[in-house]
Each structure stands twice: as structure tokens, then as C-alpha cells.
Design a protein around this motif. Sequence first.
Motif, PDB file in Angstrom:
ATOM      1  N   TYR A 108     109.283 109.920  41.534  1.00 29.09           N
ATOM      2  CA  TYR A 108     108.225 110.703  40.891  1.00 29.09           C
ATOM      3  C   TYR A 108     106.875 110.012  40.999  1.00 29.09           C
ATOM      4  N   VAL A 109     105.828 110.849  41.029  1.00 26.37           N
ATOM      5  CA  VAL A 109     104.462 110.338  40.948  1.00 26.37           C
ATOM      6  C   VAL A 109     103.873 110.838  39.637  1.00 26.37           C
ATOM      7  N   CYS A 110     103.340 109.937  38.817  1.00 27.73           N
ATOM      8  CA  CYS A 110     102.764 110.356  37.546  1.00 27.73           C
ATOM      9  C   CYS A 110     101.291 109.981  37.465  1.00 27.73           C
ATOM     10  N   CYS A 111     100.582 110.775  36.706  1.00 20.27           N
ATOM     11  CA  CYS A 111      99.177 110.463  36.454  1.00 20.27           C
ATOM     12  C   CYS A 111      98.981 110.300  34.959  1.00 20.27           C
ATOM     13  N   MET A 116      97.342 112.502  44.229  1.00 21.51           N
ATOM     14  CA  MET A 116      98.747 112.444  43.840  1.00 21.51           C
ATOM     15  C   MET A 116      99.646 112.911  44.982  1.00 21.51           C
ATOM     16  N   GLY A 154     102.487 110.852  46.742  1.00 20.76           N
ATOM     17  CA  GLY A 154     103.830 111.405  46.900  1.00 20.76           C
ATOM     18  C   GLY A 154     104.344 111.203  48.316  1.00 20.76           C
ATOM     19  N   GLY A 157     105.324 115.596  41.025  1.00 24.12           N
ATOM     20  CA  GLY A 157     104.362 114.815  40.261  1.00 24.12           C
ATOM     21  C   GLY A 157     104.177 115.388  38.873  1.00 24.12           C
ATOM     22  N   ILE A 209     103.185 119.651  41.423  1.00 18.81           N
ATOM     23  CA  ILE A 209     102.678 118.938  40.249  1.00 18.81           C
ATOM     24  C   ILE A 209     102.827 119.805  39.003  1.00 18.81           C
ATOM     25  N   THR A 214     109.391 105.465  39.873  1.00 19.74           N
ATOM     26  CA  THR A 214     108.202 106.248  39.518  1.00 19.74           C
ATOM     27  C   THR A 214     106.931 105.448  39.778  1.00 19.74           C
TER      28      THR A 214
END
Lengths: 166, 609
Positions: free
Chosen positions: B202-205, B232, B236, B244, B285, B330
Motif C-alpha cells: 500500500y501507498v499512504c499519504c 502517489m 505505487g 493508495g 486511491i 506500506t
Amino acid sequence: MKRCKGCNGYSVDDKMVKIANKYKGVKGGIMGALHEVQDEYGYISEINQKYLSDKLGVPLSEIYGIITFYSRFSLMPKGKYNIQACMGTACYVKGAEAVIKAFKDNLNIDVGQVTEDGLFSLESVRCIGACGLAPAIVINEDVYGKVTPDMVPNIIDTYRKKEATK
Amino acid sequence: MKKTVQDIENIRTQTKLSMKNIRIMVCAGTGCTSSKSQKIINNISKILKEKNAEGISVEKTGCFGFCAKGPIVVIDPMEIFYEQVKPEDANEIVEATLNNKVVERLMAKENDKFVERWHELNFYNKQKRIALKNCGYINPENIDEYIAVDGYKALEKVLLEYSQDDVVKIISDSGLRGRGGAGFPTGKKWLFAKQVEGNIKYVCCNADEGDPGAFMDRSILEGDPHSVLEAMAIAGYTIGAKQGYIYIRAEYPIAVHRLKIAIKQAKDYGLLGKNILGTGFDFDIELRLGAGAFVCGEETALMNSIEGKRGEPNPRPPYPAVKGLFAKPTLLNNVETYANVPKIILNGSKWYSSIGTETSKGTKVFALGGNINNVGLVEVPMGVTLREIVEDIGGGIPGGRKFKAAQIGGPSGGCIPDSLIDTKIDYESLASINSMMGSGGLIVMDDSKCMVNLAKFFLEFTVDESCGKCPPCRIGTKRMLEILTRITEGNGKEGDVELLEELASSIKKASLCGLGQTAPNPILSTIRYFRDEYEAHIKYKKCPAGECKKLMNVHIDPEKCKQCGICKKTCPVNAISGEVRQGPFKINPEICIKCGACIEKCPFKAISK
């Protein structure tokens, strides 16, 4: 109206059914559901908690734990006009404390309480990001900037008059 | 409809052309919106329609940063700058614009001369806008305008030309470091997340901007949401994630609204979703709303919150790169960090690393607030001094008062006193004086502020926001607050300062997460630089700044009192006695609540504390 098992015969309204269905099966969906319930009703009642627990398969104790953890969720209804006084650093430095005190004195309630007529509630909140307008307060959707204690009676009056003319 | 690379290029060319028309750009950030900028937009748009004005449009745009002078309206492409505009000014602005004129009374004046273009203002002189590049130029609710300013070009370049390793190398070489506060090298973070084996990542902001007085991330999301989405997607692709999440505070309704619009538009164009730009890369996202818990800005707490749990932190290791969201690898970065990424990809790592200092590259956005003339959002290259920010950009301290200290990094940071005002703003210089970069809140305080009271204020915040999971933070901060409270109320004891230092050092060492580990910082730094103020409170029961009410002694100077009686009328508790022209008035200290109302009202400045 729909009855749910586990609600001891209490019933919830259609909006609740809709919210629960929307978040059923969503990963981590309970947070989203609680947000919607809070926005819809102004608080999260015990019945609605039980209903969500039943529908989303999250234990009631856990839901209670989540609600009490996050300051945005509340177990009790708020006043019709919820006064949020910003206590971020910028507002603090510019005299937010005096503004809160003025609200307390004028409404005769403490932070976190609701007036007897249910019209006003007072909260001190974290930075709302309107630092350019410090000290700032938000009443429902209205933002007031550069508030001084002597403006407070007038602000309260505006809403009292609004109610009186209704 | 899904677009191809060629479609996107066509949109870019067309929108670039249409953006050359005259555009009335109205700031629609939170600050200006609170001062009725939406009404300004509505009025202008109505008048434009009535006058059938072709070739002129009105657009909402992101934060110009000069919040002190909001609402701000800029006429592009001439970049004419109007400040403190009111909804009633709409007609005049449209008239002038139609006739190729300007409304002088709304223009800024510096050194008796009108400032013609907005970035000629002194306020922007020492700034360099990279993360905020598009704020004020484009309409954040229109993806075409983002595309026109080379938006999604970096994503296209990455997907078509670069390998995953290429991207990691560019980000590493650029020297970009985490803008959330800790300053961890971003390239390294991306490399770790890429190297970990796993089918699902996962990509988180992190958009849970919780520091009081900080609004950098909010302004980026309100003014340029697509730049974060694009970054993002790039992240990814680099680490091999398909999903995301943006975790954003629910207290930022405008930013949430614009992000929702941006995500929908990007999906419609096929810049998010399945098979992006026909390259076979999938990335989506979703938004997750925070619910008012400061600790959720900590990475493990944030992930717990996304999972629908109480936002309590977990011990690290395991680090999120190994076991993060839903127990999968992540990558988590802050909004401002992401906002830099597309620009670095397009301009190259050399360009980025040429800005800033030896170890701190690029720029940093600060939310400038407190006792300063130009309250607002500023972006400066790393290495400028605090003095330059306060005096040149911030325009100094209002009301003829003196600079006392600046609090940088919010409740986790430290204060910088007057004697260190020439400190350079970069990660290492700030650490060397026991402060920290933090996320970017910069609150300036004048000499009327008591530093002990300030430390107490921050501690009240951390006590309130401590999640309660680990005892050092839960109990320790509470004990420190009790000590500080008694000091400010005149009940401080010999040895209290030493006790505070001892507690602070234990809490720093033993707390589970960043919140507790940094909570004592404001106390330690105020003790370090303003120990004499602590001593004055404890030994002499005096508050040198005159802010601590319990230690305040309000009195009327009989020499200066002209016996007018204004103070008596002003006093809310009838603590003042005396009759007009019958001798000086007196304050009864037993009744006085030290509100200071009489001090402000006295026309002869005869009352002091």
C-alpha cells in the motif's frame, strides 16, 4: 423502519439502514460509518451503535472504544448551534482564552456543555487552520475571525434573534 | 472517458491556450473562504454574465499565502494583485479589467509605490515556491488546468521511460527528506518499501495535519490536489502497490471536497484506476477521514485508524515498510513530500539538490502565525535564516513590540529565542539548537508572551491528545502539567525546574511513539533559553511578561490617573472604587479578576500590571 436483531426490539430509521449497508464489507469501514452517523444525527446513540455493531460485525465494546477515542464523535447530542472556539497556537497567542471565557460567562456553561434550552453548546477545538483570522470561532458553518470578547454578546444575540423570528 | 498519452497532450496544448485569456483568480483557500471569497466569485461571475464579457473568466484558485491580506484576487496573465477584496468590489474589478485598467485602492503599496505583479511583493522576495508552485495559478477543481501546467507528465514519464530502480535513484539523488517533521530520506524509504517481498503493498499519504498553527498540507491539498495524487501513483509504480489511501482530517472540509473531485476526475481520465495510460499499471486511491485525534499523525496510529480501530500507535519495529497497513508492506509519506515528487521527476534530481544546503535539499513550507504582520503561508529554500523569515517575509512584529521567540514544529518542537534568530532553517541547524523542523508550524511571539505559560499551553495540548496507551506519556505529561500549573499560579517550589528536566528526560526515553518522545521538547527548550523566567515565577512569584493572571497585580498609578472614571465603568466585577474628579481611582485586589479590560480602556495609560 427496520428492526434489527440484537437491538432488543429498538428500531432505527431508513437513513441508518442506508449507512450500514454502504459500509458493510468495506475494509475499516466502521470509521466511515461513524462519521456519517455523527454528521446525520449530531451524535451516535446507543441504538445506532448496537445496530452498526450487528450489521458490520464489529463488537459493541470496540465501537464504543472508537467513539470515545476520537474527539469528533460524540455520545451526547450537541446544541443546535455548536460554538467551536479554536485553541490552536496562533489563536491562543492572539487571545482565544479571553474569547472562550466570554462565551462561558455569557452562556453560563462550561466548555463541553449545552445550554438548558439546547440552543448552544461550547467546544474548544484544535487548530481549524484559519490562523490568518486568529482568534477564530466557528458556529455550525459560519466562521468568525478576529473575535474579541466584547463581540461575543452580539454574536450570541444574532442566533437568539434567528430563533425568535422562527 | 479514458485518455491516451496523445489525448492528454492535446488537452495540455488546448488548455494552455485558453489559460492565456484574462482570468480573474480568486483565492478559495480556507482562510479567504472564511472572509467571503466565494461571494466574491459569485458576484464577479454574475457581473461577467450580465456584461456578456467574452474572453474573461473567474476562477477559484489555491492559497497565495498572503493570508493576512485576504481575500486575495489576482488578474492573470497580468498578475495584478488585489488585497482585502470585498464582495461589493466585484463590479469595480470587472469594469477595470474590461477597460484594461486597475483598481488602485485595492492594490498593495510598498515604499509609496503600487506593487504591480503579485510576486513583486516583498513578501515573496525570498520565497521559492516548488510545492506551492501551482497554488494561485490553476483552478484546483479542474484537472485540465493541472495537466496544462505539465501535470501528470511526470507519471507518464515514469510509466513509459523509467524502471522502478530509476525512480528510487532520482528521488534518492535529489536529497528529498520527509517533510512531516522527522526528515527521513525519502529515497531510502521508497527503496525499503520496494525491496520488501509482497504481492499486496500500500501507498499512504499522511494528511492528518494536527500541529496547532500549521496549515501547509491543507493549502497544498486545497490548491493543488492532483500533484499529490500523481506522486502517489508514481510511488505505487515504484514500490509495486496498486492501492493508495489518503488519511485526511475531517476538520478540513474544503480539502476533502477538492480531493474527492480530483480523484473522480483522475479516474475519469484513466490517470487512476486500471491500465493507466495503456501501460498495464493499475493504481487506485481512496480517502479516509480522521476524526480529531492528534496521535493519528503518527504512522502506526494512522494505519490503525484507517483499519477502523482506535488510533493508538504500535511499537516499531516492525516498520510500516515491512508490516504496515492491514499487515502489508506500506509506504507512508506526508503531503508536502509528495507534492515535491512530480517536480523532481520532471526537472531532475540535480535541479532539486542544487536548492538548499549541504544536507537539507529543496524548500520547506511554513505556516507563519502569531504576533507577526504577514500571517500566511511561505515556502523558502532550506538554509534561509529565521531572521529573514520573520523580518523580510513576515514584515516584523506588529504594535511596536519586540521579537521574543519563535516556536517551530508545534507541540513537538522547540522555541528559538531572540539570541538565535540568525539560525539557519535546515534539519541539522535546528537540531543543533535542540529544536526541530517539525511539519512547518512557525509561531512568532512578542515580548508580551510568557514562556512558562507557553510551555504549559503545549503541554495541555499533549496531555489532551495523549492516547493513553503507554504510561510515560499518559502519566508523565500529566505530572509535568501539574508542576507547570503550580509554577504559573505562584505555587512553584525550589527544585521544580530540575524535576521537570528529570521527568522530561524519562518521558523522552520511555514513550512508545513520537508524540510522547517529543512532548517534553517545548518545556526543555523554554527552560534552556528562558530559565530566568521560570526562576522569577518560582522564587519571586512574578511573571516578567505579565501574562500569568494569578501573578498579576493590576494597579492604578495615582500620578497618572486623571480621575475620569472610565475604568470603573469598564470593570466587569466592580473592583474599582472612586468618584469622578474626587481623587485617583483604586482597584480592590480581592475582587479584581485581572481581566485587563481597564488597562486597555484607560485613555491615560495609568493602569499597569
